[in-house]
Structures are given as structure tokens and as C-alpha cells.
Design a protein around this motif. Structure first.
Motif, mmCIF file in Angstrom:
data_model
loop_
_atom_site.group_PDB
_atom_site.id
_atom_site.type_symbol
_atom_site.label_atom_id
_atom_site.label_comp_id
_atom_site.label_asym_id
_atom_site.label_seq_id
_atom_site.Cartn_x
_atom_site.Cartn_y
_atom_site.Cartn_z
ATOM 1 N N ALA A 296 -6.589 -5.154 1.159
ATOM 2 C CA ALA A 296 -5.703 -4.886 0.080
ATOM 3 C C ALA A 296 -4.139 -4.946 0.297
ATOM 4 O O ALA A 296 -3.652 -5.537 -0.478
ATOM 5 C CB ALA A 296 -5.992 -3.691 -0.882
ATOM 6 N N PHE A 297 -3.777 -4.150 1.276
ATOM 7 C CA PHE A 297 -2.438 -4.139 1.727
ATOM 8 C C PHE A 297 -1.965 -5.563 2.075
ATOM 9 O O PHE A 297 -1.104 -5.899 1.603
ATOM 10 C CB PHE A 297 -2.377 -3.056 2.881
ATOM 11 N N LEU A 298 -2.915 -6.267 2.793
ATOM 12 C CA LEU A 298 -2.257 -7.654 3.324
ATOM 13 C C LEU A 298 -2.299 -8.446 2.163
ATOM 14 O O LEU A 298 -1.139 -9.291 2.169
ATOM 15 C CB LEU A 298 -3.341 -8.258 4.155
ATOM 16 N N HIS A 299 -3.073 -8.534 1.176
ATOM 17 C CA HIS A 299 -2.900 -9.247 -0.018
ATOM 18 C C HIS A 299 -1.712 -8.909 -0.917
ATOM 19 O O HIS A 299 -1.031 -9.860 -1.421
ATOM 20 C CB HIS A 299 -4.327 -9.281 -0.659
ATOM 21 N N LEU A 300 -1.337 -7.601 -0.979
ATOM 22 C CA LEU A 300 -0.371 -7.285 -1.837
ATOM 23 C C LEU A 300 0.889 -7.302 -1.270
ATOM 24 O O LEU A 300 1.933 -7.643 -1.735
ATOM 25 C CB LEU A 300 -0.604 -5.765 -2.051
ATOM 26 N N LEU A 301 0.775 -7.474 0.326
ATOM 27 C CA LEU A 301 2.249 -7.641 1.378
ATOM 28 C C LEU A 301 2.685 -8.982 0.755
ATOM 29 O O LEU A 301 4.134 -9.022 0.603
ATOM 30 C CB LEU A 301 1.790 -7.423 2.317
ATOM 31 N N GLY A 302 1.793 -10.008 0.423
ATOM 32 C CA GLY A 302 2.320 -11.185 0.251
ATOM 33 C C GLY A 302 2.999 -11.288 -0.992
ATOM 34 O O GLY A 302 4.213 -11.760 -1.155
ATOM 35 N N GLY A 303 2.673 -10.678 -1.966
ATOM 36 C CA GLY A 303 3.552 -10.461 -3.212
ATOM 37 C C GLY A 303 4.679 -9.821 -3.287
ATOM 38 O O GLY A 303 5.658 -10.056 -3.873
ATOM 39 N N LEU A 304 4.541 -8.596 -2.463
ATOM 40 C CA LEU A 304 5.786 -7.930 -2.462
ATOM 41 C C LEU A 304 6.953 -8.550 -1.502
ATOM 42 O O LEU A 304 8.151 -8.629 -1.682
ATOM 43 C CB LEU A 304 5.388 -6.614 -1.401
ATOM 44 N N ILE A 305 6.566 -9.317 -0.298
ATOM 45 C CA ILE A 305 7.477 -10.088 0.319
ATOM 46 C C ILE A 305 8.010 -11.190 -0.455
ATOM 47 O O ILE A 305 9.328 -11.393 -0.560
ATOM 48 C CB ILE A 305 6.810 -10.811 1.582
ATOM 49 N N GLY A 306 7.185 -11.888 -1.349
ATOM 50 C CA GLY A 306 7.677 -12.683 -2.257
ATOM 51 C C GLY A 306 8.723 -12.198 -3.263
ATOM 52 O O GLY A 306 9.725 -12.847 -3.651
ATOM 53 N N LEU A 307 8.330 -11.017 -3.699
ATOM 54 C CA LEU A 307 9.209 -10.518 -4.675
ATOM 55 C C LEU A 307 10.426 -10.157 -4.312
ATOM 56 O O LEU A 307 11.492 -10.267 -4.950
ATOM 57 C CB LEU A 307 8.664 -9.028 -5.426
ATOM 58 N N VAL A 308 10.409 -9.437 -2.872
ATOM 59 C CA VAL A 308 11.975 -9.139 -2.319
ATOM 60 C C VAL A 308 12.685 -10.473 -2.225
ATOM 61 O O VAL A 308 13.814 -10.503 -2.381
ATOM 62 C CB VAL A 308 11.566 -8.393 -1.077
ATOM 63 N N GLN B 97 -11.527 -1.395 6.330
ATOM 64 C CA GLN B 97 -11.471 -2.725 6.039
ATOM 65 C C GLN B 97 -11.021 -2.885 4.551
ATOM 66 O O GLN B 97 -10.059 -3.990 4.291
ATOM 67 C CB GLN B 97 -12.972 -3.023 5.696
ATOM 68 N N VAL B 98 -11.286 -2.203 3.611
ATOM 69 C CA VAL B 98 -10.758 -2.257 2.156
ATOM 70 C C VAL B 98 -9.113 -1.981 2.059
ATOM 71 O O VAL B 98 -8.626 -3.006 1.436
ATOM 72 C CB VAL B 98 -11.537 -1.314 1.127
ATOM 73 N N VAL B 99 -8.776 -1.022 2.510
ATOM 74 C CA VAL B 99 -7.247 -0.662 2.496
ATOM 75 C C VAL B 99 -6.376 -1.862 3.363
ATOM 76 O O VAL B 99 -5.444 -2.264 2.560
ATOM 77 C CB VAL B 99 -7.000 0.524 3.021
ATOM 78 N N PRO B 100 -6.864 -2.236 4.376
ATOM 79 C CA PRO B 100 -6.223 -3.156 5.103
ATOM 80 C C PRO B 100 -6.141 -4.530 4.512
ATOM 81 O O PRO B 100 -4.942 -5.366 4.312
ATOM 82 C CB PRO B 100 -6.671 -3.259 6.574
ATOM 83 N N VAL C 200 -19.891 6.477 6.056
ATOM 84 C CA VAL C 200 -19.646 4.994 6.389
ATOM 85 C C VAL C 200 -18.972 4.185 5.556
ATOM 86 O O VAL C 200 -18.013 3.399 5.716
ATOM 87 C CB VAL C 200 -21.104 4.482 6.525
ATOM 88 N N HIS C 201 -18.964 4.821 4.113
ATOM 89 C CA HIS C 201 -18.286 4.096 3.054
ATOM 90 C C HIS C 201 -16.941 4.263 3.214
ATOM 91 O O HIS C 201 -15.938 3.463 3.279
ATOM 92 C CB HIS C 201 -18.810 4.336 1.664
ATOM 93 N N MET C 202 -16.402 5.526 3.586
ATOM 94 C CA MET C 202 -15.132 6.053 3.763
ATOM 95 C C MET C 202 -14.647 5.139 4.744
ATOM 96 O O MET C 202 -13.417 4.738 4.716
ATOM 97 C CB MET C 202 -14.935 7.605 4.108
ATOM 98 N N MET C 203 -15.239 5.147 5.965
ATOM 99 C CA MET C 203 -14.793 4.382 7.033
ATOM 100 C C MET C 203 -14.591 2.804 6.731
ATOM 101 O O MET C 203 -13.506 2.280 7.049
ATOM 102 C CB MET C 203 -15.705 4.218 8.376
ATOM 103 N N GLU C 204 -15.373 2.186 5.883
ATOM 104 C CA GLU C 204 -15.243 0.988 5.441
ATOM 105 C C GLU C 204 -14.025 0.805 4.605
ATOM 106 O O GLU C 204 -13.290 -0.231 4.548
ATOM 107 C CB GLU C 204 -16.360 0.425 4.762
#
Lengths: 81, 188
Positions: free
Chosen positions: A49-61, A44-47, A36-40
Motif C-alpha cells: 500500500a505504501f509503494l502504491h500511495l508513494l507514487g501518488g504522493l510523489i506526483g502530487l509533490v 506485505q500489505v503495508v509495504p 501470521v495475519h499480522m505478519m502478512e
């Protein structure tokens, strides 16, 4: 006759619960909990974190390509020359 | 020691609420496993008929209880909820068994049914009854086994199978009639 047969169902003995039953339950619960924790984490956690980091990466580019910092305040033209 | 006594003094429902707050299989869940271990084991063994499957199913029941522990809403007794999960788990396992295995079992059982008069002792009569029960719908079979082998009341069965008491009585009665009819045919 058939009534007797039904009553005899209760005569069949049920063996005792296996000695290691609790340990197996504990192991299986922990295994399920890990799953269950792996599925979460994956769904949940990876998407998240990815969405939040993506904003920063897009801004950087964007900053790298345009050479300008984004101005959220919108008061650039009001600034003194 | 105080914590153990405290757990022992709680009702099933209070322990379930406590277990829902636990992040892992803590003292409340362990206490629930201890309380329902025997009952769940008996249901699984009766419905599946062998120790290996019963062991697997009973473990699965407690895993489901753990994973769904927050879903118990208190509308029924906790014991009823546990028994219903045990029954559903066993019915699922039985339905999931391969068609080939079921076919082989049925063929072997048919041979047993064809010669019931040869054997007269109670063990063989019980075996024949189990064979006849195999020909019933899964729910009807489970109803008859829990009613006669485990002594559940119609009210308890109705709560476990989510039926009305009258519907439960009717299903048990019809299932009995079917078994009686097939037993009569086999005796001819």
C-alpha cells in the motif's frame, strides 16, 4: 535381562489426553493464525500500500512544485499552438 | 450430521487436502486433530516424560500441522508425516531445555544408576532404563522408545526419521548395545 528391561518400557502407562486439549489446540491455532495475519499485514500489505500511495504522493509533490501536470503521451510539441 | 459422516469416511490424505483448502481450523482439520490426538499425545508423553511438557508439545504439533498443512505433498502416508512432526517437535523441545536443568537431571540420575541392584521391582528397573536412555543421543533415545514402548516397526521408524530401514535397524541395535554396556557397568 536387558531385553526384559526394554519390554518393560511399554508397561509404563501413558495418561489420557487432557479433557481441554482440543480447546487449547483451537485457541493456539487461532493465536498463531492471528500472528501470521499480522505478519502478512506488516510485511506485505503495508509495504504494498505504501509503494502504491508513494507514487501518488510523489506526483502530487511534483505537480505542486513544478505547476505542470505530467504528460505521459509525449505529444505536447505535436499539439496545435 | 451428513457433513460429520462425510468427514469420517474420508482418508487421512483426503482430509489433509481438504484442510489445506480451509482458511481456518475447519471441519477437516478438526477431524484430523481428533484422529491423531491420541497418537501424538502418546509420542509426546513418551519422549518428554511428563504431562506438562507433553501437553505443550502436542499442542505445538497441531499448530505446526495447521500452519504447514499445505506442505504435505503425499509422498508418504499422512500418518507418517504427522508422527515425524511430533518427533521433531519433541526433539526440538528436549534440545532447547537449559543446560543447567540437564546437568541437574544427569546428576540425580547418576545417583540412581549407581545403586540399581538395591531395587528389584519393575518400576525401578524401568526408571533405571529411562535414566540410561537419557545418556544416549536424542535420536537414538527416541528410536528405542518408539520401538519398544510404542511398538513401531522398523519401516515406520525409517519413514519417520527419514532413514533407510537398514540404517534404522543398525541405530537401534547400536543404541541397545550402548544401554546394555552402561547397564552392565552400573551393575558392577
Amino acid at each position: 535381562m536387558i531385553h526384559d528391561l526394554f519390554e518393560r518400557l511399554a508397561d509404563n502407562d501413558v495418561p489420557p489426553v487432557p479433557v481441554d486439549f482440543d480447546q487449547h489446540v483451537h485457541d493456539r491455532v487461532n493465536h498463531s493464525l492471528l500472528g501470521v495475519h499480522m505478519m502478512e499485514f506488516v510485511f506485505q500489505v503495508v509495504p504494498y500500500a505504501f509503494l502504491h500511495l508513494l507514487g501518488g504522493l510523489i506526483g502530487l509533490v511534483g505537480v505542486t512544485l513544478s505547476g505542470e501536470f505530467p504528460n505521459d503521451r509525449g505529444d505536447r510539441q505535436e499539439a496545435p499552438p | 450430521m451428513d457433513a460429520v459422516l462425510d468427514v469420517l469416511q474420508h482418508s487421512d490424505e483426503a482430509l489433509a487436502a481438504e484442510a489445506a483448502r480451509e482458511g481456518s481450523d475447519g471441519p477437516a482439520f478438526v477431524a484430523l486433530v481428533e484422529r491423531f490426538r491420541q497418537r501424538v499425545w502418546r509420542i509426546c508423553y513418551r519422549l518428554l516424560g511428563n504431562e506438562h511438557d507433553a501437553h505443550d508439545a502436542a499442542q505445538e504439533v497441531f499448530v505446526r500441522l495447521f500452519l504447514h498443512r499445505a506442505r504435505f505433498d503425499g509422498r508418504s502416508k499422512y500418518a507418517t508425516w504427522v508422527h515425524a512432526i511430533a518427533v521433531r517437535t519433541c526433539l526440538g523441545i528436549r534440545r532447547g531445555r537449559g543446560r543447567r536443568q540437564r546437568h541437574e537431571t544427569t546428576a540425580g540420575e547418576r545417583q540412581l544408576v549407581e545403586t540399581p541392584a538395591v531395587r528389584g521391582d519393575s518400576e525401578h528397573l524401568s526408571l533405571d532404563l529411562m535414566t540410561l536412555l537419557e545418556s544416549l543421543d536424542e535420536v537414538d533415545r527416541a528410536l528405542l522408545i518408539l520401538k519398544y514402548a510404542e511398538g513401531y516397526s522398523y519401516e515406520e521408524l525409517a519413514a519417520i526419521f527419514d532413514l533407510s530401514v537398514s540404517a534404522c535397524k543398525m541405530r537401534v541395535s547400536r543404541a541397545r548395545d550402548k544401554v546394555q554396556e552402561r547397564h552392565g557397568d552400573a551393575m558392577k
